[in-house]
Design a protein around this motif. Structure first.
Motif, mmCIF file in Angstrom:
data_model
loop_
_atom_site.group_PDB
_atom_site.id
_atom_site.type_symbol
_atom_site.label_atom_id
_atom_site.label_comp_id
_atom_site.label_asym_id
_atom_site.label_seq_id
_atom_site.Cartn_x
_atom_site.Cartn_y
_atom_site.Cartn_z
ATOM 1 N N MET A 1 0.845 -1.184 0.000
ATOM 2 C CA MET A 1 0.000 0.000 0.000
ATOM 3 C C MET A 1 0.879 1.232 0.000
ATOM 4 N N SER A 2 0.506 2.211 -0.767
ATOM 5 C CA SER A 2 1.261 3.458 -0.785
ATOM 6 C C SER A 2 0.915 4.310 0.437
ATOM 7 N N VAL A 3 1.673 5.336 0.634
ATOM 8 C CA VAL A 3 1.528 6.212 1.797
ATOM 9 C C VAL A 3 0.267 7.065 1.680
ATOM 10 N N ILE A 4 -0.390 7.266 2.790
ATOM 11 C CA ILE A 4 -1.556 8.152 2.855
ATOM 12 C C ILE A 4 -1.030 9.577 2.933
ATOM 13 N N THR A 5 -1.422 10.413 1.975
ATOM 14 C CA THR A 5 -0.910 11.781 1.985
ATOM 15 C C THR A 5 -1.985 12.848 2.074
ATOM 16 N N ASP A 6 -3.245 12.482 1.860
ATOM 17 C CA ASP A 6 -4.303 13.491 1.887
ATOM 18 C C ASP A 6 -5.569 12.917 2.520
ATOM 19 N N ALA A 7 -5.450 12.478 3.756
ATOM 20 C CA ALA A 7 -6.595 11.914 4.470
ATOM 21 C C ALA A 7 -7.630 12.999 4.733
ATOM 22 N N ALA A 8 -8.862 12.743 4.311
ATOM 23 C CA ALA A 8 -9.935 13.716 4.475
ATOM 24 C C ALA A 8 -10.795 13.416 5.690
ATOM 25 N N ASP A 9 -10.898 12.130 6.070
ATOM 26 C CA ASP A 9 -11.771 11.751 7.175
ATOM 27 C C ASP A 9 -11.336 10.383 7.688
ATOM 28 N N ILE A 10 -11.730 10.097 8.905
ATOM 29 C CA ILE A 10 -11.422 8.807 9.512
ATOM 30 C C ILE A 10 -12.624 8.377 10.342
ATOM 31 N N PHE A 11 -12.889 7.069 10.365
ATOM 32 C CA PHE A 11 -14.007 6.527 11.126
ATOM 33 C C PHE A 11 -13.561 5.207 11.735
ATOM 34 N N ALA A 12 -13.911 4.969 12.986
ATOM 35 C CA ALA A 12 -13.616 3.696 13.651
ATOM 36 C C ALA A 12 -14.941 3.071 14.072
ATOM 37 N N ASP A 13 -15.106 1.783 13.746
ATOM 38 C CA ASP A 13 -16.346 1.110 14.132
ATOM 39 C C ASP A 13 -16.199 0.450 15.498
ATOM 40 N N SER A 14 -17.273 -0.158 15.981
ATOM 41 C CA SER A 14 -17.288 -0.743 17.321
ATOM 42 C C SER A 14 -16.386 -1.974 17.445
ATOM 43 N N GLU A 15 -15.951 -2.537 16.320
ATOM 44 C CA GLU A 15 -15.068 -3.702 16.336
ATOM 45 C C GLU A 15 -13.594 -3.319 16.232
ATOM 46 N N GLY A 16 -13.322 -2.017 16.173
ATOM 47 C CA GLY A 16 -11.950 -1.549 16.103
ATOM 48 C C GLY A 16 -11.400 -1.361 14.705
ATOM 49 N N ASN A 17 -12.226 -1.605 13.676
ATOM 50 C CA ASN A 17 -11.783 -1.357 12.307
ATOM 51 C C ASN A 17 -11.719 0.143 12.059
ATOM 52 N N VAL A 18 -10.744 0.556 11.277
ATOM 53 C CA VAL A 18 -10.543 1.971 10.975
ATOM 54 C C VAL A 18 -10.703 2.164 9.470
ATOM 55 N N TYR A 19 -11.466 3.194 9.088
ATOM 56 C CA TYR A 19 -11.730 3.524 7.697
ATOM 57 C C TYR A 19 -11.177 4.924 7.435
ATOM 58 N N ILE A 20 -10.339 5.051 6.438
ATOM 59 C CA ILE A 20 -9.718 6.343 6.128
ATOM 60 C C ILE A 20 -10.086 6.747 4.707
ATOM 61 N N ALA A 21 -10.675 7.931 4.558
ATOM 62 C CA ALA A 21 -10.942 8.487 3.232
ATOM 63 C C ALA A 21 -9.689 9.237 2.807
ATOM 64 N N ASP A 22 -9.025 8.734 1.789
ATOM 65 C CA ASP A 22 -7.806 9.344 1.269
ATOM 66 C C ASP A 22 -8.123 9.928 -0.103
ATOM 67 N N ARG A 23 -7.979 11.246 -0.231
ATOM 68 C CA ARG A 23 -8.341 11.915 -1.479
ATOM 69 C C ARG A 23 -7.360 11.657 -2.607
ATOM 70 N N GLY A 24 -6.310 10.976 -2.317
ATOM 71 C CA GLY A 24 -5.325 10.680 -3.354
ATOM 72 C C GLY A 24 -3.937 10.806 -2.783
ATOM 73 N N ASN A 25 -3.014 10.283 -3.519
ATOM 74 C CA ASN A 25 -1.631 10.376 -3.077
ATOM 75 C C ASN A 25 -0.795 10.866 -4.233
#
Length: 72
Positions: free
Chosen positions: A1-25
């Motif tokens: 996976m390439s590096v996250i360089t423009d994260a717009a948002d982040i969300f964590a669910d009740s199971e500990g999974n993390v979701y990151i909206a990356d606008r591009g790299n």
């Protein structure tokens, strides 16, 4: 996976999974995509990278500069 360089948002669910909206790299990166949702488990290992979806008319679409992420 390439590096996250423009994260717009982040969300964590009740199971500990993390979701990151990356606008591009870096467009010079061979794995460049214009937008993606990166899904990580509770240990921060990448589980999935979402770069496309099917719209309400059944047509495939690519994510373009996602601004937010919310999981239900």
């Amino acid at each position: 996976m390439s590096v996250i360089t423009d994260a717009a948002d982040i969300f964590a669910d009740s199971e500990g999974n993390v979701y990151i909206a990356d606008r591009g790299n870096n467009a010079q990166d061979a794995s460049y995509v214009p937008g993606r949702i990166i899904v990580m488990n509770k240990y921060y290992s990448t589980v999935k990278v979402i770069t496309d979806y099917v719209d309400e008319f059944g047509r495939p679409q690519s994510l373009k500069n996602p601004e937010g992420v919310y999981v239900t």
